[in-house]
Write a protein that holds these residues in place. Sequence first.
Motif, PDB file in Angstrom:
ATOM      1  N   GLN A  49       0.621  -0.993   0.016  1.00  0.00           N
ATOM      2  CA  GLN A  49       0.117  -0.061  -0.075  1.00  0.00           C
ATOM      3  C   GLN A  49       0.968   1.350   0.088  1.00  0.00           C
ATOM      4  O   GLN A  49       1.948   1.234   0.374  1.00  0.00           O
ATOM      5  N   PRO A  50       0.446   2.505  -0.440  1.00  0.00           N
ATOM      6  CA  PRO A  50       1.013   3.792  -0.365  1.00  0.00           C
ATOM      7  C   PRO A  50       1.567   3.889   1.030  1.00  0.00           C
ATOM      8  O   PRO A  50       0.714   3.903   1.945  1.00  0.00           O
ATOM      9  N   GLY A  51       2.895   4.309   1.090  1.00  0.00           N
ATOM     10  CA  GLY A  51       3.312   4.753   2.550  1.00  0.00           C
ATOM     11  C   GLY A  51       3.690   3.578   3.375  1.00  0.00           C
ATOM     12  O   GLY A  51       4.407   3.999   4.073  1.00  0.00           O
ATOM     13  N   GLU A  52       3.530   2.376   2.891  1.00  0.00           N
ATOM     14  CA  GLU A  52       3.696   1.203   3.553  1.00  0.00           C
ATOM     15  C   GLU A  52       5.298   0.834   3.613  1.00  0.00           C
ATOM     16  O   GLU A  52       5.990   0.950   2.523  1.00  0.00           O
ATOM     17  N   SER A  53       5.909   0.484   4.750  1.00  0.00           N
ATOM     18  CA  SER A  53       7.131  -0.058   4.714  1.00  0.00           C
ATOM     19  C   SER A  53       7.362  -1.441   4.968  1.00  0.00           C
ATOM     20  O   SER A  53       6.919  -1.844   5.955  1.00  0.00           O
ATOM     21  N   VAL A  54       8.032  -2.144   3.853  1.00  0.00           N
ATOM     22  CA  VAL A  54       7.891  -3.842   3.850  1.00  0.00           C
ATOM     23  C   VAL A  54       9.438  -4.259   3.877  1.00  0.00           C
ATOM     24  O   VAL A  54      10.121  -3.660   3.003  1.00  0.00           O
ATOM     25  N   GLY A  55       9.752  -5.116   4.829  1.00  0.00           N
ATOM     26  CA  GLY A  55      11.081  -5.817   4.605  1.00  0.00           C
ATOM     27  C   GLY A  55      10.982  -6.918   4.010  1.00  0.00           C
ATOM     28  O   GLY A  55      10.183  -7.723   3.814  1.00  0.00           O
ATOM     29  N   LEU A  56      11.978  -7.185   3.022  1.00  0.00           N
ATOM     30  CA  LEU A  56      12.227  -8.354   2.237  1.00  0.00           C
ATOM     31  C   LEU A  56      13.302  -9.460   2.770  1.00  0.00           C
ATOM     32  O   LEU A  56      14.363  -8.722   2.690  1.00  0.00           O
ATOM     33  N   ILE A  57      13.116 -10.711   3.187  1.00  0.00           N
ATOM     34  CA  ILE A  57      13.885 -11.412   4.022  1.00  0.00           C
ATOM     35  C   ILE A  57      14.277 -12.772   2.975  1.00  0.00           C
ATOM     36  O   ILE A  57      13.427 -13.277   2.581  1.00  0.00           O
ATOM     37  N   GLY A  58      15.352 -13.290   3.490  1.00  0.00           N
ATOM     38  CA  GLY A  58      15.407 -14.740   2.611  1.00  0.00           C
ATOM     39  C   GLY A  58      16.935 -15.012   2.777  1.00  0.00           C
ATOM     40  O   GLY A  58      17.832 -14.202   2.802  1.00  0.00           O
ATOM     41  N   ILE A  59      17.331 -16.310   2.810  1.00  0.00           N
ATOM     42  CA  ILE A  59      18.629 -16.645   3.004  1.00  0.00           C
ATOM     43  C   ILE A  59      19.247 -16.496   1.405  1.00  0.00           C
ATOM     44  O   ILE A  59      18.426 -16.167   0.268  1.00  0.00           O
ATOM     45  N   ASN A  60      20.627 -16.736   1.270  1.00  0.00           N
ATOM     46  CA  ASN A  60      21.172 -16.307  -0.271  1.00  0.00           C
ATOM     47  C   ASN A  60      20.378 -17.442  -1.119  1.00  0.00           C
ATOM     48  O   ASN A  60      20.455 -18.602  -0.786  1.00  0.00           O
ATOM     49  N   GLY A  61      20.204 -16.723  -2.621  1.00  0.00           N
ATOM     50  CA  GLY A  61      19.473 -17.507  -3.170  1.00  0.00           C
ATOM     51  C   GLY A  61      18.114 -17.579  -3.332  1.00  0.00           C
ATOM     52  O   GLY A  61      17.714 -18.296  -4.119  1.00  0.00           O
ATOM     53  N   ALA A  62      17.556 -17.001  -2.451  1.00  0.00           N
ATOM     54  CA  ALA A  62      16.091 -17.172  -2.334  1.00  0.00           C
ATOM     55  C   ALA A  62      15.274 -16.276  -3.414  1.00  0.00           C
ATOM     56  O   ALA A  62      14.124 -16.512  -3.629  1.00  0.00           O
ATOM     57  N   GLY A  63      16.041 -15.439  -4.211  1.00  0.00           N
ATOM     58  CA  GLY A  63      15.162 -14.530  -5.114  1.00  0.00           C
ATOM     59  C   GLY A  63      15.077 -13.212  -5.031  1.00  0.00           C
ATOM     60  O   GLY A  63      14.278 -12.512  -5.719  1.00  0.00           O
ATOM     61  N   LYS A  64      15.579 -12.619  -3.709  1.00  0.00           N
ATOM     62  CA  LYS A  64      15.239 -11.283  -3.334  1.00  0.00           C
ATOM     63  C   LYS A  64      15.830 -10.411  -4.450  1.00  0.00           C
ATOM     64  O   LYS A  64      15.191  -9.447  -4.864  1.00  0.00           O
ATOM     65  N   SER A  65      16.958 -10.338  -4.741  1.00  0.00           N
ATOM     66  CA  SER A  65      17.612  -9.342  -5.637  1.00  0.00           C
ATOM     67  C   SER A  65      16.739  -9.441  -6.839  1.00  0.00           C
ATOM     68  O   SER A  65      16.659  -8.509  -7.766  1.00  0.00           O
ATOM     69  N   THR A  66      16.659 -10.672  -7.503  1.00  0.00           N
ATOM     70  CA  THR A  66      15.806 -10.864  -8.943  1.00  0.00           C
ATOM     71  C   THR A  66      14.633 -10.122  -8.785  1.00  0.00           C
ATOM     72  O   THR A  66      14.150  -9.294  -9.768  1.00  0.00           O
TER      73      THR A  66
END
Length: 421
Positions: A49-66
């Motif tokens: 949602q607008p103004g929301e702050s969300v963290g993206l977590i995961g071990i290496n190779g989980a697909g975060k950067s992609t």
Amino acid sequence: MPVIIANNLGKAYKHFSRRIWRLLELISLGFVQRHTNHWILRGVSFQIQPGESVGLIGINGAGKSTLLKIIAGVTQPTEGKLQVSGRVSALLELGLGFNADFTGRQNVFMAGQLLGYTLRELQDLMPEIEEFAGLGHYIDQPVRVYSSGMQVRLAFSLATATRPDILIVDEALSVGDIAFQQKSFNRILQFKSLGTTLLVVSHDKEAIQALCSRAILLSKGVVALDGTPESVFDRYNALLADPEGTSVSTSVIQGNKVQTSSGNGMAILQSVLLTDPISAKELKVIKVGQPIAAIVTVLVQENIPTLVLGFGIKDRLGQMVFGANTFYTGQTVGPLNAGQVCTYTVQFKNILAPGHYSVHASLVRSDNHIDCNYHWLDGVCVFEVINENLPQFVGSVWNELTFNCEIQNSRDSNDQALPIN
């Protein structure tokens, strides 16, 4: 209306077992397929949602950067749909793309245009970018003489020169020295207060909890959990010891807290009780300064060489207030046989400030759960701390302070004041 809508996103890269097959597929204009798909992301769906702050977590190779590159528009998804509303600024691979032979100032003008700024806008923003980066005379030196920290400082200053609608931060909270880290963190907080939507990737639990009210856990390219930062990090810690997630489970306990459990089950925590050391009664409400005895019962289900108990207290945000294990106290036991029961008594004095807390307990083979995790349990029990008869105090913990004051006259009444030269 959400500013980011991901619907069944997937990203695959082509894999050719032989080089010649790539050429054959190219010549056939795609009519003959010689590749297999290597999926990095599959079936990823969420909304922000607008103004929301969300963290993206995961071990290496989980697909975060992609996933971040898809949202930033750097790459396109193989399947699914993505809808992004507003201007996006992405702090991805800071400093990548700088020309080593150009000066810092020249790189700002070159890279800034790639970010969508006009030359006039960059000229107006240059004094602020230069001041925030704090490079001094190095701004007019070739980038090849910069340290890696200096490069990312300049790149961060450029990427955050104006407030975007959506800011994507990929491990950029650790750029530069401590002073610049605080400076960059404050800028991100300022953007957040002004309504910028944040998507933050970091393994720093405190940073995520300071910025985000929600977190998404990626595991093997899929969304494993979408919830509070506390519950997501508990699940993440469990996945560090069990990347397959075969032994990881969650449940809801008192106060709608999510309890995460994991381990191979060779030894299990049967019960954990906080009790009064004298009456042995179970405690749900604990006074500041009150002695506590935690009774931990462990059942050994398979023969094990060693057993280490970890015990700690977490605050309402899931941050570990204090904790230790029997490996570091030199009290490792073992070997143990299946069917044996171990009863630990953990004694301590409650120094916690009033509030709500939870107990963490773990059974491992050595000093950490990644080596061999028998049983890991967050949110074993929840309790409340109250201050009933001690003086008021501030902070997260209590300490018994003693104030002594001696009052003396600065001089006797007959003394003459000496001039100050």
